[in-house]
Write a protein that holds these residues in place. Structure first.
Motif, PDB file in Angstrom:
ATOM      1  N   VAL A 129       5.507  55.692 -15.954  1.00  0.00           N
ATOM      2  CA  VAL A 129       6.484  56.176 -14.980  1.00  0.00           C
ATOM      3  C   VAL A 129       7.887  55.864 -15.503  1.00  0.00           C
ATOM      4  CG1 VAL A 129       7.285  56.058 -12.600  1.00  0.00           C
ATOM      5  CG2 VAL A 129       4.843  55.798 -13.120  1.00  0.00           C
ATOM      6  N   ILE A 130       8.707  56.898 -15.685  1.00  0.00           N
ATOM      7  CA  ILE A 130       9.998  56.750 -16.359  1.00  0.00           C
ATOM      8  C   ILE A 130      11.164  57.033 -15.417  1.00  0.00           C
ATOM      9  CG2 ILE A 130      11.445  57.568 -18.261  1.00  0.00           C
ATOM     10  CD1 ILE A 130       8.856  58.403 -19.704  1.00  0.00           C
ATOM     11  N   ASN A 131      12.078  56.095 -15.376  1.00  0.00           N
ATOM     12  CA  ASN A 131      13.380  56.285 -14.713  1.00  0.00           C
ATOM     13  C   ASN A 131      14.379  55.418 -15.466  1.00  0.00           C
ATOM     14  OD1 ASN A 131      15.439  57.008 -12.989  1.00  0.00           O
ATOM     15  ND2 ASN A 131      14.830  55.604 -11.365  1.00  0.00           N
ATOM     16  N   SER A 132      14.964  55.970 -16.513  1.00  0.00           N
ATOM     17  CA  SER A 132      15.805  55.185 -17.408  1.00  0.00           C
ATOM     18  C   SER A 132      16.891  56.053 -18.028  1.00  0.00           C
ATOM     19  CB  SER A 132      14.955  54.553 -18.517  1.00  0.00           C
ATOM     20  OG  SER A 132      15.773  54.003 -19.533  1.00  0.00           O
ATOM     21  N   GLY A 133      18.085  55.475 -18.109  1.00  0.00           N
ATOM     22  CA  GLY A 133      19.194  56.151 -18.761  1.00  0.00           C
ATOM     23  C   GLY A 133      19.236  55.935 -20.262  1.00  0.00           C
ATOM     24  N   GLY A 134      18.234  55.244 -20.806  1.00  0.00           N
ATOM     25  CA  GLY A 134      18.167  55.025 -22.247  1.00  0.00           C
ATOM     26  C   GLY A 134      18.651  53.647 -22.654  1.00  0.00           C
ATOM     27  N   GLY A 135      19.003  53.497 -23.916  1.00  0.00           N
ATOM     28  CA  GLY A 135      19.423  52.199 -24.435  1.00  0.00           C
ATOM     29  C   GLY A 135      19.251  52.132 -25.942  1.00  0.00           C
ATOM     30  N   THR A 186      17.346  49.816 -18.476  1.00  0.00           N
ATOM     31  CA  THR A 186      17.812  49.970 -19.854  1.00  0.00           C
ATOM     32  C   THR A 186      16.681  49.688 -20.852  1.00  0.00           C
ATOM     33  OG1 THR A 186      19.975  49.186 -19.121  1.00  0.00           O
ATOM     34  CG2 THR A 186      19.587  49.250 -21.497  1.00  0.00           C
ATOM     35  N   ILE A 187      16.607  50.481 -21.907  1.00  0.00           N
ATOM     36  CA  ILE A 187      15.645  50.249 -22.991  1.00  0.00           C
ATOM     37  C   ILE A 187      16.266  49.217 -23.929  1.00  0.00           C
ATOM     38  CG2 ILE A 187      14.262  51.287 -24.815  1.00  0.00           C
ATOM     39  CD1 ILE A 187      13.705  52.346 -21.960  1.00  0.00           C
ATOM     40  N   ILE A 188      15.587  48.086 -24.111  1.00  0.00           N
ATOM     41  CA  ILE A 188      16.163  46.968 -24.860  1.00  0.00           C
ATOM     42  C   ILE A 188      15.178  46.450 -25.903  1.00  0.00           C
ATOM     43  CG2 ILE A 188      17.670  46.220 -22.973  1.00  0.00           C
ATOM     44  CD1 ILE A 188      15.511  44.124 -22.288  1.00  0.00           C
ATOM     45  N   SER A 189      15.680  45.643 -26.822  1.00  0.00           N
ATOM     46  CA  SER A 189      14.823  45.011 -27.820  1.00  0.00           C
ATOM     47  C   SER A 189      14.110  43.806 -27.203  1.00  0.00           C
ATOM     48  CB  SER A 189      15.647  44.571 -29.034  1.00  0.00           C
ATOM     49  OG  SER A 189      16.655  43.655 -28.644  1.00  0.00           O
ATOM     50  N   ASN A 190      13.030  43.385 -27.833  1.00  0.00           N
ATOM     51  CA  ASN A 190      12.219  42.290 -27.293  1.00  0.00           C
ATOM     52  C   ASN A 190      12.999  40.991 -27.146  1.00  0.00           C
ATOM     53  OD1 ASN A 190       9.886  43.909 -27.222  1.00  0.00           O
ATOM     54  ND2 ASN A 190       9.381  43.418 -29.348  1.00  0.00           N
ATOM     55  N   ASP A 191      13.907  40.724 -28.079  1.00  0.00           N
ATOM     56  CA  ASP A 191      14.543  39.407 -28.111  1.00  0.00           C
ATOM     57  C   ASP A 191      15.580  39.184 -27.020  1.00  0.00           C
ATOM     58  OD1 ASP A 191      16.243  41.253 -29.254  1.00  0.00           O
ATOM     59  OD2 ASP A 191      17.047  39.876 -30.752  1.00  0.00           O
ATOM     60  N   VAL A 238      17.991  52.661 -29.382  1.00  0.00           N
ATOM     61  CA  VAL A 238      17.229  53.765 -29.954  1.00  0.00           C
ATOM     62  C   VAL A 238      16.027  53.271 -30.761  1.00  0.00           C
ATOM     63  CG1 VAL A 238      18.611  53.941 -32.072  1.00  0.00           C
ATOM     64  CG2 VAL A 238      17.436  55.953 -31.196  1.00  0.00           C
ATOM     65  N   PHE A 239      16.148  52.113 -31.412  1.00  0.00           N
ATOM     66  CA  PHE A 239      15.029  51.587 -32.193  1.00  0.00           C
ATOM     67  C   PHE A 239      13.909  51.087 -31.293  1.00  0.00           C
ATOM     68  CE2 PHE A 239      18.858  50.932 -34.849  1.00  0.00           C
ATOM     69  CZ  PHE A 239      18.526  51.805 -35.874  1.00  0.00           C
ATOM     70  N   ALA A 240      14.270  50.458 -30.173  1.00  0.00           N
ATOM     71  CA  ALA A 240      13.267  50.033 -29.202  1.00  0.00           C
ATOM     72  C   ALA A 240      12.573  51.251 -28.592  1.00  0.00           C
ATOM     73  CB  ALA A 240      13.908  49.177 -28.109  1.00  0.00           C
ATOM     74  N   GLY A 241      13.354  52.297 -28.324  1.00  0.00           N
ATOM     75  CA  GLY A 241      12.780  53.522 -27.791  1.00  0.00           C
ATOM     76  C   GLY A 241      11.794  54.153 -28.758  1.00  0.00           C
ATOM     77  N   SER A 242      12.140  54.144 -30.032  1.00  0.00           N
ATOM     78  CA  SER A 242      11.249  54.685 -31.058  1.00  0.00           C
ATOM     79  C   SER A 242       9.946  53.882 -31.132  1.00  0.00           C
ATOM     80  CB  SER A 242      11.957  54.670 -32.414  1.00  0.00           C
ATOM     81  OG  SER A 242      11.094  55.132 -33.433  1.00  0.00           O
ATOM     82  N   GLU A 243      10.058  52.567 -31.019  1.00  0.00           N
ATOM     83  CA  GLU A 243       8.861  51.716 -31.072  1.00  0.00           C
ATOM     84  C   GLU A 243       7.946  52.000 -29.883  1.00  0.00           C
ATOM     85  OE1 GLU A 243       7.596  46.974 -31.293  1.00  0.00           O
ATOM     86  OE2 GLU A 243       9.702  47.569 -31.519  1.00  0.00           O
ATOM     87  N   ILE A 244       8.533  52.129 -28.690  1.00  0.00           N
ATOM     88  CA  ILE A 244       7.729  52.420 -27.504  1.00  0.00           C
ATOM     89  C   ILE A 244       7.053  53.785 -27.636  1.00  0.00           C
ATOM     90  CG2 ILE A 244       7.838  52.897 -25.026  1.00  0.00           C
ATOM     91  CD1 ILE A 244      10.127  50.822 -24.888  1.00  0.00           C
ATOM     92  N   SER A 266      18.496  60.028 -23.206  1.00  0.00           N
ATOM     93  CA  SER A 266      18.683  59.350 -24.480  1.00  0.00           C
ATOM     94  C   SER A 266      17.353  58.797 -24.998  1.00  0.00           C
ATOM     95  CB  SER A 266      19.739  58.249 -24.311  1.00  0.00           C
ATOM     96  OG  SER A 266      20.151  57.741 -25.543  1.00  0.00           O
ATOM     97  N   ALA A 267      17.280  57.489 -25.266  1.00  0.00           N
ATOM     98  CA  ALA A 267      16.055  56.895 -25.795  1.00  0.00           C
ATOM     99  C   ALA A 267      14.878  57.075 -24.852  1.00  0.00           C
ATOM    100  CB  ALA A 267      16.283  55.407 -26.066  1.00  0.00           C
ATOM    101  N   ALA A 268      15.132  57.102 -23.542  1.00  0.00           N
ATOM    102  CA  ALA A 268      14.050  57.285 -22.577  1.00  0.00           C
ATOM    103  C   ALA A 268      13.465  58.689 -22.642  1.00  0.00           C
ATOM    104  CB  ALA A 268      14.548  56.988 -21.171  1.00  0.00           C
TER     105      ALA A 268
END
Length: 235
Positions: free
Chosen positions: A47-53, A9-14, A55-61, A82-84
């Motif tokens: 290397v990507i294998n992610s269903g997303g998460g 999952t793509i998540i925020s830092n905190d 959207v703001f964290a994805g944009s930052e990455i 999604s975000a990935a």
């Protein structure tokens, strides 16, 4: 070449430490940035294998990868959804396994309030759809109107379709294609669990002393059991 994984999952830092606590695979912007900093201008393979998460964290990455001084290759090995899928577009060269897929869709959120609040939230989401579409447009050259319609339909691309629509530059080892039958993705921890653990951070802090009391260990075990119950893994 430096390898950076974008998996789970793509998540925020905190909340990264909470996912680490339960050994749940996840990727935050800070983990990617750490990899880029250690690469220090060297070529990078993401290397990507992610269903997303998130959207703001994805944009930052995505932004960090696009801003990197060295060459970035993104390699989709399972799913980039999604975000990935936005993150995948950051590669100067985008590769995809013949068994992998890309999924794009509209941004979603939770909201409450009266009809004015709902309309405002709808307008915000439509606007952010256009922001997300910019990453796809920049890579594929597709028109915004067509991209937004594909997102509206929640579109899945197999490797060949992704290549035909210019979301990727290359299908890996095409002559060795072997399709898989099912697909799994890492779960997203429910917000109520995150809030509970945050309130007990002194008990769960991963950098705390190794010398824990029996009550501390028991509390962690109970929290893990509750998470499993929420996920439906145990009764």
């Amino acid at each position: 070449m430096k390898r950076i994984n974008v998996k789970g999952t793509i998540i925020s830092n905190d909340v990264q430490w909470i996912y680490d606590l339960f050994d749940i695979e996840a990727t935050s912007p800070s983990s990617v940035l750490d990899g880029l900093e250690s690469a220090n201008g060297e070529d990078v393979e993401v290397v990507i294998n992610s269903g997303g998460g998130d959207v703001f964290a994805g944009s930052e990455i995505y932004t960090e990868l696009k801003s990197y001084s060295g060459n970035v290759t993104t390699k989709i090995v399972g799913i980039a959804a999604s975000a990935a899928s936005v993150i995948a577009m950051a590669g100067k060269r985008v590769q995809i396994s013949p068994t992998a897929q890309i999924m794009i869709h509209n941004v979603s959120s939770r909201a409450w309030g009266d009809h004015r609040d709902m309309q405002h939230e709808a307008d915000v989401l439509k606007n952010y759809n256009k922001s997300i579409a910019s990453a796809y447009i920049l890579k594929s050259g597709m028109k915004e109107e067509k991209l937004l319609e594909l997102m509206n339909q929640e579109t899945w691309f197999n490797a060949q379709q992704a290549l035909e629509n210019k979301f990727v530059d290359e299908i890996l080892f095409e002559e060795q294609t072997q399709f898989v039958a099912n697909l799994g993705s890492s779960p997203m921890i429910p917000q109520q669990v995150i809030d509970t653990i945050r309130n007990m951070k002194d008990k769960f802090n991963p950098v705390a002393s190794v010398e824990e009391s029996e009550s501390d260990i028991l509390m962690q075990q109970k929290a893990k059991l509750n998470l499993l119950k929420l996920k439906g893994d145990v009764e």
